[in-house]
Design an enzyme around this catalytic site. Structure first.
Site, PDB file in Angstrom:
ATOM      1  N   GLU A 333     -29.842 -45.630 -12.669  1.00 37.79           N
ATOM      2  CA  GLU A 333     -28.722 -44.682 -12.570  1.00 37.79           C
ATOM      3  C   GLU A 333     -27.616 -44.880 -13.601  1.00 37.79           C
ATOM      4  OE1 GLU A 333     -28.713 -43.921  -7.808  1.00 37.79           O
ATOM      5  OE2 GLU A 333     -27.797 -45.762  -8.505  1.00 37.79           O
TER       6      GLU A 333
HETATM    7  C1  NGO Z   1     -30.360 -46.387  -5.220  1.00 38.57           C
HETATM    8  C2  NGO Z   1     -29.310 -46.991  -6.124  1.00 38.57           C
HETATM    9  C3  NGO Z   1     -28.504 -48.086  -5.450  1.00 38.57           C
HETATM   10  C4  NGO Z   1     -28.063 -47.681  -4.066  1.00 38.57           C
HETATM   11  C5  NGO Z   1     -29.287 -47.297  -3.245  1.00 38.57           C
HETATM   12  C6  NGO Z   1     -28.886 -46.857  -1.855  1.00 38.57           C
HETATM   13  C7  NGO Z   1     -31.351 -47.698  -6.742  1.00 38.57           C
HETATM   14  C8  NGO Z   1     -32.435 -48.359  -7.468  1.00 38.57           C
HETATM   15  N1  NGO Z   1     -30.130 -47.520  -7.195  1.00 38.57           N
HETATM   16  O1  NGO Z   1     -31.496 -47.220  -5.498  1.00 38.57           O
HETATM   17  O2  NGO Z   1     -27.398 -48.410  -6.248  1.00 38.57           O
HETATM   18  O3  NGO Z   1     -27.405 -48.742  -3.434  1.00 38.57           O
HETATM   19  O4  NGO Z   1     -30.025 -46.274  -3.864  1.00 38.57           O
HETATM   20  O5  NGO Z   1     -29.936 -46.441  -1.065  1.00 38.57           O
END
Ligand code: NGO
Length: 519
Positions: A333
């Protein structure tokens, strides 16, 4: 005549007592509620009993085996009240409990084991210590749940006889703990390690840094923890591990044949670092510390040389504290990093990780960059990223968010967790097959599975336990047991028997209505 009658009566008593031992209620090893379910079980329908005089024999002079023997004894002593002495034995023992590498079947592999139980002996053999340790977990589960009690319980401590041959399907079976959103102490992490060890998991991935907190001491960049570790979601006081603390966790895990994978999440999810050092920001202007739960807004400044000095210092220090072969560099992300910049950053970071002798792992987004030969990619939601990874020859760790994320609520009434990926009931958390999640990806492409526990909404150990248990047992079985042996009805029956076991250990677990929990 009187004398003859007395003798007869005496003989009858002796006979009944002797035959009782053999005719005790028929036991069937194949019906024991083991999780994960072993590869093969054969029953011989008698019992072995652990008594006050039972001893644990290990190969003479083998320090590692002796340590596992002591670990087993320490688990069994409180409830049985027996001394359970661990004895170095010159020749193979033919009684009691025996843990040995002697004569083991090499094809059982790194973590496989064979447990042979007769009326006189329980013998655990494995070609490697990790296998002995995993087999010890099987022994624990073969005893009535009262064995988990910390006070002396009434026996007898019987185990059904037969043979179990067992080894894992996937080499990596991991649990991830997010200690960045909310901080968890060394003691709490150790408790989690103990819990995952019982279900034969072999990896603990620590998500050590994120926007809300930097949790590992970096001596060359001290403000990361002094400032960056000083808070958490909703503004609690946060915390961090000193390097000594971290080493203690790594050692505790390693004593349980669990490898720690440290994650430093980059280039996104870095607000805590950006707030701690102005020079890591493109405009030299540090943001405030962040205590919310949004994702995807922060990024290291990819064009600055100082950024790579920072990455190198961090990787060098963390790698030197980590005996395991993997280093997780995050990569998820990075929504505010331009795609080319992201690729450039991941390319350079992989090289830095390799320079310090570790194998890089990253979240699925890193498959947009050129992957190094052994880089591992962790799938969490985008099938295209996973396919890109295998096209480049990379192996995958499977953490499908809609199945394996332990922070997803069970249903709409669960007060903890989130549900952006799915509500995940206990059946859904069990009924998934790593090799069928992404079309075009098969078992050969997969290194293992991981159940991540993100902690945005989880503040205490009780919160963690509630979200992880009992779902993590299902993930442990998905990673260990062959797909052909996995079946919801069988699992549900076995899981029901684990309720009292979890309760005996004081675990705050979710009592799903889908399971008829045993009393
Ligand atoms: C996503 C995000 C995390 C969050 C999570 C919550 C990934 C790999 N990046 O998973 O930062 O905490 O969801 O469900």
């Amino acid at each position: 005549m009187m004398k003859f009658r007395k003798v007869c009566a005496f003989l009858l008593i002796v006979f009944t007592t002797l035959s009782c031992k053999k005719s005790r209620e028929a036991t069937d090893l194949t019906r024991e509620p083991l999780i994960p379910i072993p590869v093969s079980i054969e029953a011989t329908e008698s019992v072995f009993e652990i008594t006050r005089s039972t001893e644990i024999y290990v190969d003479d002079g083998d320090v590692a085996l002796n340590k596992i023997g002591e670990y087993l004894a320490a688990r069994l002593r409180p409830a049985t009240g027996f001394p359970l002495k661990v004895i170095d034995s010159k020749k193979q023992a033919d009684k009691g409990i025996s843990l040995t590498l002697d004569g083991a079947d090499e094809t059982l592999g790194e973590e496989g084991y064979e447990l042979t139980i007769t009326e006189d002996q329980m013998k655990l053999t494995a070609p490697n210590y990790a296998g002995i340790f995993r087999g010890v977990q099987t022994i624990r589960q073969l005893l009535r749940y009262h064995i988990e009690s910390t006070t002396t319980q009434k026996g007898p401590w019987e185990i059904s006889t037969g043979t179990i041959q067992d080894y894992p399907t996937y080499p990596v079976r991991s649990a991830m703990l997010d200690v960045a959103r909310h901080f968890f102490t060394v003691e709490e992490v150790k408790q989690y390690i103990d819990l995952i060890a019982e279900y034969k998991m072999n990896t603990l991935h620590l998500h050590l840094t994120d926007d809300q907190g930097w949790r590992i001491e970096i001596k060359s960049w001290p403000n990361l923890t002094v400032h960056g570790g000083s808070t958490q979601v909703k503004g609690g006081k946060g915390g961090f591990y000193s390097q000594e603390d971290y080493k203690e966790i790594v050692q505790y895990a390693s004593d349980r044949y669990i490898t720690v994978i440290p994650e430093i999440d980059m280039p996104g999810h870095t607000n805590a670092a950006l707030a701690s050092y102005p020079e890591l920001n493109c405009n030299d202007n540090p943001p405030e510390l962040y205590t919310g739960t949004e994702v995807g807004f922060s990024s290291l400044c990819v064009d600055k040389d100082i950024t790579y000095k920072f990455v190198e210092d961090v990787v060098r220090e963390v790698a030197s504290l980590t005996p395991g072969s993997y280093f997780h560099l995050g990569g998820d992300e990075s929504h505010t990093t331009k795609k080319n910049d992201f690729i450039k950053f991941i390319d350079r970071s992989q090289e830095i990780v390799l320079k310090y002798g570790k194998t890089p792992i990253g979240w699925e987004e890193i498959s947009q960059s050129k992957l190094q030969k052994n880089t591992v990619v962790q799938f969490w939601s985008d099938a295209e990223h996973a396919r890109n990874a295998i096209k480049q020859g990379a192996k995958l760790i499977m953490s499908p968010a809609n199945k394996a994320y332990l922070d997803m609520s069970y249903d709409s009434t669960t007060t903890l967790g989130q549900h952006w990926a799915a509500y995940i009931e206990v059946d859904s958390a069990y009924m998934w097959d790593p090799a069928s999640i992404v079309p075009g990806i098969s078992q050969d492409n997969i290194l293992g599975i991981e159940a991540p526990l993100w902690s945005e909404t989880l503040m205490t150990m009780r919160d963690l336990e509630y979200m992880a248990f009992p779902r993590i047992l299902g993930h442990a079985e998905v990673g260990w047991s062959p797909a052909s042996a996995r079946d919801w009805d069988s699992y549900k029956r076995r899981l029901a028997q684990h309720g009292p076991r979890l309760e005996a250990r004081g675990i705050n677990f979710y009592k799903s209505k889908l399971v008829s929990w045993a009393d």
